[in-house]
Design an enzyme around this catalytic site. Structure first.
Site, mmCIF file in Angstrom:
data_model
loop_
_atom_site.group_PDB
_atom_site.id
_atom_site.type_symbol
_atom_site.label_atom_id
_atom_site.label_comp_id
_atom_site.label_asym_id
_atom_site.label_seq_id
_atom_site.Cartn_x
_atom_site.Cartn_y
_atom_site.Cartn_z
ATOM 1 C CG ASP A 77 -27.547 -0.486 -9.474
ATOM 2 O OD1 ASP A 77 -26.831 0.536 -9.408
ATOM 3 O OD2 ASP A 77 -28.793 -0.449 -9.374
ATOM 4 C CG ASN A 95 -16.851 8.499 -11.654
ATOM 5 O OD1 ASN A 95 -16.795 9.687 -11.954
ATOM 6 N ND2 ASN A 95 -16.881 7.540 -12.580
ATOM 7 C CE1 TYR A 140 -24.939 13.671 -13.641
ATOM 8 C CE2 TYR A 140 -24.556 16.010 -14.013
ATOM 9 C CZ TYR A 140 -24.067 14.736 -13.785
ATOM 10 O OH TYR A 140 -22.714 14.528 -13.695
ATOM 11 C CE LYS A 200 -23.592 13.641 -10.413
ATOM 12 N NZ LYS A 200 -22.807 12.521 -9.828
#
Length: 252
Positions: A52, A78, A144, A148
């Site tokens: 992880d 990434n 998400y 971000k």
């Protein structure tokens, strides 16, 4: 001897393309992946780390392996978790966990890279892979998009705090990219509507198509290189103009 790099989520999609791009000039790349099968393609100068990327011990292990192979030059965060949730229907604990799952990947990677650069007394570069959703959210993507957006804030903060120490931190924000995940999504569409879905995704980008992973990787490689030596704290859209489009058709 070349330099070394660490790329999290380096087995597929954008991550794989970044690894392949960085291997030039006798470089070594440590690719962190949770799925061993994702790195079946890896050659002799790709060092796999299975685990992880948000685990501090895994990240430190990756950094140590990279340093053993050559001076650690850059780190690419990434790896990502793709799961939608809405606050009206999902448990709040689940929403918070999904936000943390993505943000932790960037925080742990950045912290590990910064500490290694400082300990070695060498300059370095970090690139965080964010998303067009950081500024142009789409329905259902709250965890998400939130993570971000926070990662872009993290990028700017680190750039300010460590720029004088020779550490540059930037981000790239892709639009839709033809990764394995994209291909699986398209394959799951009913045959009678697949072409229309593909066309709609293409029209979200003023260039009229989605990106290839290598197109994102080329920008990442540039930001890690000396050619970008005065670029710091920037988020570079690699989205074919999607974020500057007017009303996003996906939001209708």
């Amino acid at each position: 001897m070349g330099h070394s790099f660490v790329v999290t989520g380096g087995g597929r999609g954008i991550g794989k393309a970044v690894v392949e791009r960085l291997l030039g000039d006798r470089n070594t790349v440590v690719a962190v992946e949770h799925d061993p099968a994702a790195l079946d393609w890896a050659g002799p100068r790709v060092i796999p780390v299975i685990g992880d990327a948000a685990d501090e011990e895994v990240a430190a292990w990756a950094a140590d392996l990279a340093q053993e192979s050559g001076p650690l030059r850059g780190w690419v965060n990434n790896a990502a978790v793709f799961r939608d949730a809405s606050v009206h229907s999902a448990p709040i604990a689940e929403v918070r966990a999904l936000i943390a799952a993505n943000l932790d990947l960037a925080v742990v990677g950045c912290a590990t890279a910064v500490r290694h650069f400082l300990d070695a007394g060498t300059p370095g570069a970090i690139v965080n892979v964010t998303s067009h959703q950081a500024t142009r959210a789409v329905p259902g993507g709250l965890p998400y998009a939130t993570a971000k957006a926070a990662t872009e804030g993290l990028t700017r903060s680190l750039a300010v705090e460590y720029g004088r120490r020779g550490i540059r931190v930037n981000a790239v924000a892709p639009g839709t990219v033809a990764t394995e995940r994209y291909e699986a999504f398209m394959a799951a569409q009913p045959p009678e509507s697949a072409a229309a879905v593909e066309e709609q995704l293409a029209t979200l980008h003023p260039l009229g198509r989605v990106a290839a992973p290598a197109e994102v990787a080329s920008v990442v490689a540039h930001l890690l290189s000396d050619d970008a030596s005065f670029v710091n704290g920037a988020t570079i859209p690699v989205d074919g103009g999607r974020t500057v489009l007017g009303l996003d058709p996906e939001a209708r």
